[in-house]
Write a protein that holds these residues in place. Structure first.
Motif, PDB file in Angstrom:
ATOM      1  N   ASP A   1       0.274  16.146 -13.186  1.00  0.00           N
ATOM      2  CA  ASP A   1      -0.186  15.708 -12.095  1.00  0.00           C
ATOM      3  C   ASP A   1      -0.314  14.103 -12.102  1.00  0.00           C
ATOM      4  N   LYS A   2      -0.421  13.392 -11.074  1.00  0.00           N
ATOM      5  CA  LYS A   2      -0.726  11.953 -11.346  1.00  0.00           C
ATOM      6  C   LYS A   2      -1.859  12.001 -10.476  1.00  0.00           C
ATOM      7  N   LYS A   3      -2.470  10.492 -10.022  1.00  0.00           N
ATOM      8  CA  LYS A   3      -3.843  10.225  -9.804  1.00  0.00           C
ATOM      9  C   LYS A   3      -3.780  10.622  -8.307  1.00  0.00           C
ATOM     10  N   GLU A   4      -4.706  11.385  -7.765  1.00  0.00           N
ATOM     11  CA  GLU A   4      -4.871  11.571  -6.276  1.00  0.00           C
ATOM     12  C   GLU A   4      -5.227  10.285  -5.638  1.00  0.00           C
TER      13      GLU A   4
ATOM     14  N   ASN B   1       1.084  -1.172   0.007  1.00  0.00           N
ATOM     15  CA  ASN B   1      -0.036   0.050  -0.065  1.00  0.00           C
ATOM     16  C   ASN B   1       1.001   1.333  -0.060  1.00  0.00           C
ATOM     17  N   PRO B   2       0.329   2.457  -0.450  1.00  0.00           N
ATOM     18  CA  PRO B   2       1.170   3.587  -0.352  1.00  0.00           C
ATOM     19  C   PRO B   2       1.882   3.912   0.953  1.00  0.00           C
ATOM     20  N   LEU B   3       1.396   3.511   1.761  1.00  0.00           N
ATOM     21  CA  LEU B   3       1.974   3.945   3.160  1.00  0.00           C
ATOM     22  C   LEU B   3       2.897   3.024   3.966  1.00  0.00           C
TER      23      LEU B   3
ATOM     24  N   THR C   1       8.448  15.773  -2.346  1.00  0.00           N
ATOM     25  CA  THR C   1       8.022  15.118  -3.490  1.00  0.00           C
ATOM     26  C   THR C   1       6.622  15.326  -3.690  1.00  0.00           C
ATOM     27  N   CYS C   2       5.898  15.898  -3.070  1.00  0.00           N
ATOM     28  CA  CYS C   2       4.633  16.397  -3.670  1.00  0.00           C
ATOM     29  C   CYS C   2       4.091  17.584  -2.959  1.00  0.00           C
TER      30      CYS C   2
ATOM     31  N   ILE D   1      -3.095  11.541  -0.483  1.00  0.00           N
ATOM     32  CA  ILE D   1      -1.596  11.919  -1.386  1.00  0.00           C
ATOM     33  C   ILE D   1      -2.179  12.706  -2.619  1.00  0.00           C
ATOM     34  N   PRO D   2      -1.979  13.835  -2.742  1.00  0.00           N
ATOM     35  CA  PRO D   2      -2.576  14.920  -3.757  1.00  0.00           C
ATOM     36  C   PRO D   2      -1.987  14.580  -5.027  1.00  0.00           C
ATOM     37  N   ALA D   3      -2.588  14.949  -6.264  1.00  0.00           N
ATOM     38  CA  ALA D   3      -2.251  14.706  -7.400  1.00  0.00           C
ATOM     39  C   ALA D   3      -1.086  15.506  -7.923  1.00  0.00           C
TER      40      ALA D   3
END
Ligand code: SF4
Ligand code: SF4
Ligand code: FES
Length: 485
Positions: free
Chosen positions: A349-352, A188-190, A226-227, A360-362
């Protein structure tokens, strides 16, 4: 507001506060393993039991809510004996391999083992041994060290909502694993936050595995670049090299967490192809030079364009990774020459990503808001002839519009960290710094201004971009230097 007395000290706390938090307000640290302020409270480790006046049994400080007039004694003999007993059980199968464990120095089990003088064991039987497995590409699990506090399991259920982890088997054979069995990963992203919250060395980050010892690290509090979320972070470095990034608690922005993408986005800082010397173009090729000669070459190049085409032909170009101070200095610099900052480069942008307790924002750019505040968001369509570019986005690919804008320049100078697509075309290349090597301000997507702090030095002769711009402002427009930030 209930009043509660902890170890003789009275404090007033908000209704609903747990004893463990009230104790912190009174300056008392109650030993604990399973409790984490951002997770639910199973009260399973029993380490935090304290004496409450009027109660026959010890109460768990992590799950007991304070009431007015409550009196707590965390150092009562009964509470101390309980903690020693809990430690004795936990250490039955624990290898106490602190000398080779990455967690040594920041491990609760190690600290309490010392504090409760758990030097000897009454356990004469064979210890149960468990395996070392990779839960994912980034996280390694050392089964023997796990005390089954379930923090990692709860994190995946409650914060990411992905529920990859579970407790398998029973009794002293129970083990953390990936649900529903082999073949799946902690994905997962975290995911790497489980390493931070594991109170022992059972979950380890593979990017930091056996790199150095905790007590050699120099920690700098900074902001992730990074974002556009701008998570607060600790940058841990050893001898000028970044060893790892960790989240820093910030209730307004990131709580206790950071994403894996941000956490692992530091090795580019130490890439061999970083620019370490200023470069000037001679006989068609870029060659190394001194800072004096490079700054002078920028001066000569832009002055020549100004003389030929007038001040409107001069432009500045920023990046959305520059700090607000750098953007302002760039503006002062080019406006001092009669030109203007024409726009800025930004990663697409990437996908939020929206998780139950973290988004995690776009926008992948750390300071789009700060740059827009200083130089606006408009991108010019008039073609300049002489441009100074403030770069610094790793592996940035120019957009078709940028290629077109920079296609017929008579002079180009850039501040860069690598010999980028644009730097290869430049007449002067000034080696700048990554966000780990410079200080300044980033404004995140919530419009919160946050501090970026230099954790390490730029390599070779590279300099903080702010210093380079200050020098350019001093060289070109001494009168403007007085208004620089
Ligand atoms: S791996 Fe760490 S966080 Fe997970 S249950 Fe074991 S001790 Fe707790
Ligand atoms: S969410 Fe954004 S700011 Fe936070 S750690 Fe990830 S990349 Fe960095
Ligand atoms: S911290 Fe209270 S029981 Fe674990």
């Amino acid at each position: 507001m209930p009043k509660v007395t902890v170890n003789g000290k009275q404090v007033e706390v908000a209704a609903g506060t747990r004893v463990i938090t009230a104790a912190q307000s009174a300056g008392v640290e109650i030993p604990h393993f399973c409790y984490h302020p951002a997770l639910t409270t199973p009260a399973n480790c029993r380490m935090c039991l304290v004496q409450q006046k009027g109660q026959r049994r010890l109460v768990p400080a992590c799950s007991t809510v304070v009431t007015d007039g409550m009196e707590i004694d965390s150092e009562a003999e009964e509470a101390r004996v309980n903690r020693k007993g809990v430690m004795e059980f936990l250490l039955i199968n624990h290898p106490l391999d602190c000398p080779t464990c990455d967690e040594a120095g920041e491990c609760r089990l190690q600290d309490y083992t010392g504090a409760y003088r758990m030097n000897d064991s009454r356990y004469a039987e064979r210890k149960v041994t468990k395996t070392i497995t990779n839960l994912s590409e980034n996280v390694q699990f050392w089964g023997n060290r796990c005390i089954v506090c379930t923090r990692c399991v709860r994190f995946c259920q409650e914060v990411t909502g992905t529920s990859e982890l579970g407790v398998f088997q029973r009794g002293d054979h129970n083990e953390i694993g990936v649900f529903p069995g082999p073949g799946k990963a902690l994905d997962n992203p975290l995911s790497m936050n489980v390493v931070d919250i594991c109170p022992v060395g059972a979950l380890l980050a593979r990017d930091y595995l056996h790199k150095t010892r905790f007590w050699f690290l120099k920690t700098t509090d900074s902001t992730c670049a990074t974002c556009a979320k701008g998570c607060s972070i600790h940058v841990d470095a050893y001898r000028g090299e970044i060893m790892r990034l960790r989240p820093r608690e910030n209730p307004q922005v990131n709580g206790f967490w950071m994403c894996d993408t941000g956490r692992l986005n530091y090795p580019y800082t130490h890439r061999k192809d970083r620019l370490k010397k200023p470069l000037v173009r001679k006989n068609g090729a870029l060659v190394e030079t001194s800072w004096e000669e490079a700054i002078d070459a920028v001066y000569q190049g832009l002055e020549a364009v100004r003389a030929r085409h007038g001040p409107q032909a001069i432009a500045g170009w920023s990046s959305a990774w520059a700090t607000s101070e750098e953007a302002l200095l760039l503006k002062i610099f080019v406006e001092g020459l009669g030109g203007a900052v024409a726009g800025f480069s930004a990663l697409p942008d990437k996908k939020e990503i929206i998780l139950p307790k973290f988004t995690i924002p776009a926008d992948r750019n750390p300071n789009r808001r700060g740059i827009q505040a200083h130089i606006g968001s408009r991108k010019t369509t008039t073609k300049p002839k002489g441009v100074h570019v403030l770069g610094g986005i790793p592996d940035y690919t120019l957009t078709p519009q940028e290629k077109e804008l920079f296609s017929s320049l008579e002079f180009l100078s850039v501040q860069e960290i690598f010999l980028s697509e644009l730097a290869q075309k430049a007449h002067v290349v000034l080696p700048g710094a990554t966000p780990f090597e410079k200080s300044g301000t980033y404004v995140n997507a919530q419009e919160i201004a946050q501090e970026l702090k230099a954790a390490i030095q730029p390599p070779g002769d590279a300099r903080e971009d702010r210093r380079i711009l200050e020098e350019l402002v001093r060289t070109f427009a001494p009168q403007a230097a007085a208004t620089a930030p």
